[in-house]
Design a protein around this motif. Structure first.
Motif, PDB file in Angstrom:
ATOM      1  N   CYS A   7      -8.463 -41.282 -45.742  1.00  0.00           N
ATOM      2  CA  CYS A   7      -8.677 -40.062 -46.431  1.00  0.00           C
ATOM      3  C   CYS A   7      -8.501 -39.089 -45.285  1.00  0.00           C
ATOM      4  CB  CYS A   7      -9.996 -40.296 -46.891  1.00  0.00           C
ATOM      5  SG  CYS A   7     -10.573 -38.658 -47.875  1.00  0.00           S
ATOM      6  N   SER A   8      -7.570 -38.387 -45.205  1.00  0.00           N
ATOM      7  CA  SER A   8      -6.949 -37.231 -44.235  1.00  0.00           C
ATOM      8  C   SER A   8      -6.796 -36.029 -45.177  1.00  0.00           C
ATOM      9  CB  SER A   8      -5.635 -37.575 -43.677  1.00  0.00           C
ATOM     10  OG  SER A   8      -5.181 -36.571 -43.057  1.00  0.00           O
ATOM     11  N   MET A   9      -7.416 -34.943 -44.400  1.00  0.00           N
ATOM     12  CA  MET A   9      -7.135 -33.614 -44.729  1.00  0.00           C
ATOM     13  C   MET A   9      -5.850 -32.724 -44.243  1.00  0.00           C
ATOM     14  SD  MET A   9     -11.022 -32.465 -45.723  1.00  0.00           S
ATOM     15  CE  MET A   9     -11.729 -32.705 -44.123  1.00  0.00           C
ATOM     16  N   ALA A  10      -5.071 -33.510 -43.517  1.00  0.00           N
ATOM     17  CA  ALA A  10      -3.891 -32.955 -42.948  1.00  0.00           C
ATOM     18  C   ALA A  10      -2.634 -32.718 -44.053  1.00  0.00           C
ATOM     19  CB  ALA A  10      -3.328 -33.945 -42.082  1.00  0.00           C
ATOM     20  N   SER A  11      -2.662 -31.395 -44.316  1.00  0.00           N
ATOM     21  CA  SER A  11      -1.551 -31.108 -45.379  1.00  0.00           C
ATOM     22  C   SER A  11      -0.241 -31.956 -45.386  1.00  0.00           C
ATOM     23  CB  SER A  11      -1.271 -29.633 -45.695  1.00  0.00           C
ATOM     24  OG  SER A  11      -0.828 -29.207 -44.457  1.00  0.00           O
ATOM     25  N   ASN A  12       0.392 -32.307 -44.389  1.00  0.00           N
ATOM     26  CA  ASN A  12       1.659 -32.825 -44.078  1.00  0.00           C
ATOM     27  C   ASN A  12       1.737 -34.151 -44.467  1.00  0.00           C
ATOM     28  OD1 ASN A  12       0.282 -33.778 -41.977  1.00  0.00           O
ATOM     29  ND2 ASN A  12       1.747 -33.013 -40.188  1.00  0.00           N
ATOM     30  N   GLU A  13       0.427 -34.721 -44.779  1.00  0.00           N
ATOM     31  CA  GLU A  13       0.383 -36.139 -45.092  1.00  0.00           C
ATOM     32  C   GLU A  13       0.495 -36.248 -46.603  1.00  0.00           C
ATOM     33  OE1 GLU A  13      -2.295 -38.468 -43.401  1.00  0.00           O
ATOM     34  OE2 GLU A  13      -2.269 -37.711 -41.156  1.00  0.00           O
ATOM     35  N   TYR A  14       0.762 -35.225 -47.387  1.00  0.00           N
ATOM     36  CA  TYR A  14       0.528 -35.203 -48.647  1.00  0.00           C
ATOM     37  C   TYR A  14       1.925 -34.802 -49.380  1.00  0.00           C
ATOM     38  CZ  TYR A  14      -4.227 -35.795 -48.690  1.00  0.00           C
ATOM     39  OH  TYR A  14      -5.576 -36.311 -48.447  1.00  0.00           O
ATOM     40  N   GLN A  15       2.356 -35.705 -50.390  1.00  0.00           N
ATOM     41  CA  GLN A  15       3.645 -35.625 -50.803  1.00  0.00           C
ATOM     42  C   GLN A  15       4.014 -34.766 -52.143  1.00  0.00           C
ATOM     43  OE1 GLN A  15       2.486 -38.939 -50.022  1.00  0.00           O
ATOM     44  NE2 GLN A  15       3.065 -38.456 -47.725  1.00  0.00           N
ATOM     45  N   TYR A  16       3.051 -34.812 -53.043  1.00  0.00           N
ATOM     46  CA  TYR A  16       3.184 -34.138 -54.198  1.00  0.00           C
ATOM     47  C   TYR A  16       2.030 -33.303 -54.286  1.00  0.00           C
ATOM     48  CZ  TYR A  16       4.639 -33.817 -58.983  1.00  0.00           C
ATOM     49  OH  TYR A  16       5.195 -33.302 -60.160  1.00  0.00           O
ATOM     50  N   TRP A  17       2.280 -31.968 -54.815  1.00  0.00           N
ATOM     51  CA  TRP A  17       1.172 -31.119 -55.243  1.00  0.00           C
ATOM     52  C   TRP A  17       1.018 -30.352 -56.436  1.00  0.00           C
ATOM     53  CZ3 TRP A  17      -1.594 -28.995 -50.686  1.00  0.00           C
ATOM     54  CH2 TRP A  17      -1.367 -29.445 -49.594  1.00  0.00           C
ATOM     55  N   GLY A  18      -0.099 -30.093 -56.951  1.00  0.00           N
ATOM     56  CA  GLY A  18      -0.097 -29.207 -58.136  1.00  0.00           C
ATOM     57  C   GLY A  18       0.124 -27.861 -57.875  1.00  0.00           C
ATOM     58  N   GLN A  19      -0.040 -26.985 -59.005  1.00  0.00           N
ATOM     59  CA  GLN A  19       0.395 -25.441 -58.889  1.00  0.00           C
ATOM     60  C   GLN A  19      -0.709 -24.606 -58.374  1.00  0.00           C
ATOM     61  OE1 GLN A  19      -0.703 -26.886 -61.520  1.00  0.00           O
ATOM     62  NE2 GLN A  19      -2.258 -25.407 -62.204  1.00  0.00           N
ATOM     63  N   GLY A  20      -2.020 -25.212 -58.263  1.00  0.00           N
ATOM     64  CA  GLY A  20      -2.919 -24.193 -57.786  1.00  0.00           C
ATOM     65  C   GLY A  20      -3.937 -23.685 -58.728  1.00  0.00           C
ATOM     66  N   THR A  21      -5.044 -23.294 -58.548  1.00  0.00           N
ATOM     67  CA  THR A  21      -5.945 -22.764 -59.429  1.00  0.00           C
ATOM     68  C   THR A  21      -6.691 -21.663 -58.639  1.00  0.00           C
ATOM     69  OG1 THR A  21      -7.613 -22.731 -61.134  1.00  0.00           O
ATOM     70  CG2 THR A  21      -7.753 -24.347 -59.451  1.00  0.00           C
ATOM     71  N   GLN A  22      -6.931 -20.719 -59.022  1.00  0.00           N
ATOM     72  CA  GLN A  22      -7.524 -19.395 -58.158  1.00  0.00           C
ATOM     73  C   GLN A  22      -9.078 -19.539 -58.322  1.00  0.00           C
ATOM     74  OE1 GLN A  22      -6.101 -16.919 -56.167  1.00  0.00           O
ATOM     75  NE2 GLN A  22      -8.500 -16.621 -55.726  1.00  0.00           N
ATOM     76  N   VAL A  23      -9.769 -19.418 -57.285  1.00  0.00           N
ATOM     77  CA  VAL A  23     -11.339 -19.165 -57.343  1.00  0.00           C
ATOM     78  C   VAL A  23     -11.650 -17.950 -56.634  1.00  0.00           C
ATOM     79  CG1 VAL A  23     -13.284 -20.343 -56.446  1.00  0.00           C
ATOM     80  CG2 VAL A  23     -11.647 -21.974 -57.373  1.00  0.00           C
ATOM     81  N   THR A  24     -12.214 -17.102 -57.430  1.00  0.00           N
ATOM     82  CA  THR A  24     -12.837 -15.878 -56.584  1.00  0.00           C
ATOM     83  C   THR A  24     -14.229 -15.953 -56.692  1.00  0.00           C
ATOM     84  OG1 THR A  24     -10.665 -14.885 -57.451  1.00  0.00           O
ATOM     85  CG2 THR A  24     -12.662 -13.434 -56.551  1.00  0.00           C
ATOM     86  N   VAL A  25     -14.873 -15.498 -55.708  1.00  0.00           N
ATOM     87  CA  VAL A  25     -16.471 -15.625 -55.646  1.00  0.00           C
ATOM     88  C   VAL A  25     -16.819 -14.053 -55.113  1.00  0.00           C
ATOM     89  CG1 VAL A  25     -18.334 -16.342 -54.334  1.00  0.00           C
ATOM     90  CG2 VAL A  25     -16.367 -18.016 -54.587  1.00  0.00           C
ATOM     91  N   SER A  26     -17.224 -13.404 -56.185  1.00  0.00           N
ATOM     92  CA  SER A  26     -17.592 -11.883 -55.745  1.00  0.00           C
ATOM     93  C   SER A  26     -18.784 -11.466 -56.758  1.00  0.00           C
ATOM     94  CB  SER A  26     -16.139 -11.169 -56.092  1.00  0.00           C
ATOM     95  OG  SER A  26     -16.393  -9.853 -55.980  1.00  0.00           O
ATOM     96  N   SER A  27     -19.582 -10.628 -56.280  1.00  0.00           N
ATOM     97  CA  SER A  27     -20.403  -9.856 -57.304  1.00  0.00           C
ATOM     98  C   SER A  27     -19.964  -8.650 -57.944  1.00  0.00           C
ATOM     99  CB  SER A  27     -21.758  -9.683 -56.307  1.00  0.00           C
ATOM    100  OG  SER A  27     -21.146  -8.719 -55.272  1.00  0.00           O
TER     101      SER A  27
END
Length: 126
Positions: A106-126
């Protein structure tokens, strides 16, 4: 055809909670390590969490420890990122990614991952 789709992002007030989903088609998510990453405007992509095959190993960045949890839902071929006590600095586009290895690390180094999703936006704001 391989597909990885994130969902569940949105606008939330500080202190609130969100659960992001990462759903796969074309392959079985539980065979692989899954990572969660985020990228804020003008910043590099950072590792947030990862979960090994079977969910036996999870890691979380220091900035989210105690607030974020990665879990698996094998029945739905999905991985979740449960986020609580959200802060404005958590605002970013969140991505899930697959490491096509044996799944037992279980690594959090991005260069060890080969396939990615498109992403989802999270906005934390009042």
């Amino acid at each position: 055809q391989l597909q990885l789709v994130e969902s569940g992002g949105g606008l939330v007030q500080p202190g609130g909670s969100l659960t992001l989903s990462c759903a796969a088609s074309g392959f079985i998510l539980d065979h692989y390590t899954i990572g969660w990453f985020r990228q804020a405007p003008g910043k590099e992509r950072d590792g947030v969490s990862c979960i090994s095959r079977g969910g036996g190993i999870t890691n979380h960045a220091d900035s989210v420890k105690g607030r974020f949890t990665a879990t698996r839902d094998n029945a739905n071929n999905a991985v979740y990122l449960q986020m609580s006590s959200l802060r404005p600095e958590d605002t970013a586009v969140y991505y899930c990614a697959v490491h096509f290895g044996d799944g037992w690390t279980c690594s959090m180094a991005s260069n060890e991952y080969q396939y990615w999703g498109q992403g989802t936006q999270v906005t934390v704001s009042s």
